[in-house]
Design an enzyme around this catalytic site. Structure first.
Site, short mmCIF file in Angstrom:
data_model
loop_
_atom_site.label_atom_id
_atom_site.label_comp_id
_atom_site.label_asym_id
_atom_site.label_seq_id
_atom_site.Cartn_x
_atom_site.Cartn_y
_atom_site.Cartn_z
N ASN A 8 0.81 -1.19 0.06
CA ASN A 8 -0.06 0.07 -0.07
C ASN A 8 0.95 1.16 0.16
OD1 ASN A 8 -1.90 2.18 0.53
ND2 ASN A 8 -2.02 1.43 2.90
N LYS A 10 -0.15 4.38 -0.31
CA LYS A 10 -0.63 5.67 0.42
C LYS A 10 -0.39 6.65 -0.48
CE LYS A 10 0.72 3.48 4.99
NZ LYS A 10 0.60 3.64 6.00
N HIS A 96 -9.12 1.34 5.32
CA HIS A 96 -7.74 1.47 5.92
C HIS A 96 -8.03 2.51 7.11
CE1 HIS A 96 -3.63 2.59 6.54
NE2 HIS A 96 -3.34 1.55 6.09
N GLU A 98 -6.21 5.04 8.16
CA GLU A 98 -6.10 6.50 7.75
C GLU A 98 -7.31 7.17 7.03
OE1 GLU A 98 -2.43 5.64 5.62
OE2 GLU A 98 -1.26 5.23 7.66
N GLU A 168 -5.29 -4.68 11.11
CA GLU A 168 -4.06 -3.85 11.12
C GLU A 168 -4.45 -3.02 12.54
OE1 GLU A 168 -2.11 -2.68 7.15
OE2 GLU A 168 -3.87 -1.45 7.44
N GLY A 174 3.06 2.27 10.64
CA GLY A 174 4.26 3.05 10.45
C GLY A 174 4.65 3.55 11.71
N SER A 210 3.98 -2.20 10.25
CA SER A 210 5.48 -2.13 10.51
C SER A 210 6.08 -3.51 10.16
CB SER A 210 5.54 -1.60 11.99
OG SER A 210 5.38 -0.35 12.30
C1 PEP Z 1 -0.32 0.13 6.09
O1 PEP Z 1 -0.46 1.38 5.83
O2 PEP Z 1 -1.35 -0.47 5.82
C2 PEP Z 1 0.71 -0.43 6.76
C3 PEP Z 1 0.70 -1.38 7.36
O3 PEP Z 1 1.86 0.36 6.84
P1 PEP Z 1 3.31 0.16 7.36
O4 PEP Z 1 3.70 -1.13 6.98
O5 PEP Z 1 4.00 1.38 6.97
O6 PEP Z 1 3.08 0.23 8.92
#
Ligand code: PEP
Length: 248
Positions: A8, A10, A96, A98, A168, A174, A210
């Site tokens: 992803n 973003k 998501h 975000e 998640e 992140g 992460s």
């Molecule tokens: C995400 O945005 O779905 C995500 C898992 O980000 P990151 O791997 O950067 O934590």
């Protein structure tokens, strides 16, 4: 068993980076096991360019969201699931955190899912609790509510459409923080069970938050997830394919 790695991007990347990623992927894909399902979700603007390069490969290309208002109409700025399908993409990430934190509700997420399935897209539905919710012992209740309030009654009828859940935890995205191994397996098992109770089938449950080349092996062993949804580590083909190479 299939293992999934979905990237992803973003709101990251550029036209050149999208092109370089796709070209890099074409070179690396022949070395990837056919038991690994790979997907990448760049910003809308880069979908067509990446698809042009990746069209005849095993790498799926998808979008990061879609409109919840049907397929066409007077909705300035929206991009519909049919349009995503029309350019050749085959999946969409929905819900998501975000986007939830910027006002997406379970009603709009349910509508996005309906639009995506109607258009023939596969779906990666994201769920996960905040740190406060986890600290209050509400992680499972939150995830259950997110699933129950947005899932259709029945599994997609078309076999070429997959439906995956990405667990998640918001606090792991992140941040470099990972849940404890037992928290990981408890939550992915929980999601899998809910889906089995509801649709009487096993669907892929991914973990996201992460994940990097250096920890993907341990994360997947601990979580027993079907794969990973990856943000930061999906931006360069080197990191992305190193992560794929390190899958257990
Ligand atoms: C995400 O945005 O779905 C995500 C898992 O980000 P990151 O791997 O950067 O934590």
């Amino acid at each position: 068993m299939l293992k999934w790695v979905i990237g992803n991007w973003k709101m990251n990347g550029s036209l050149k980076e999208a092109h370089d990623f796709a070209e890099g992927a074409v070179k690396k894909l022949p070395h990837v096991s056919s038991h690994v399902m790979l997907g990448i979700a760049p910003p809308f603007l880069y979908l067509s360019g990446m698809l042009g390069i990746l069209r005849d490969t095993a790498m799926m290309v998808g979008a990061q969201t879609c409109s919840d208002r049907g397929q066409y109409g007077p909705y300035t700025g929206d991009v519909s699931a049919s349009m995503i399908k029309d350019v050749g993409a085959n999946f969409v990430i929905i819900g998501h955190s975000e986007r939830r934190s910027h006002g997406e509700t379970s009603t709009s997420i349910a509508s996005q899912i309906a639009c995506a399935l109607e258009a023939g897209l596969s779906v990666v539905l994201c769920v996960g609790e905040t740190m406060e919710e986890r600290d209050s012992g509400l992680a499972k209740a939150v995830v259950l509510k997110q699933l129950e309030s947005s899932l259709p009654k029945h599994a997609p009828a078309k076999t070429e459409q997959f439906f995956a859940i990405a667990y998640e935890p918001v606090w792991a995205i992140g941040t470099g923080r990972l849940p404890m191994p037992e928290e990981l397996s408890e939550m992915t098992h929980f999601c899998r069970q809910i889906m089995k109770d509801r649709w009487q089938i096993d669907i892929p449950v991914l973990y996201g938050g992460s994940v990097k080349p250096s920890n993907v092996h341990d994360v997947l062993i601990a979580s027993k997830a079907s794969g990973v949804l990856v943000g930061g580590a999906s931006l360069s083909p080197e990191d992305f394919f190193q992560l794929v190479a390190n899958l257990p």
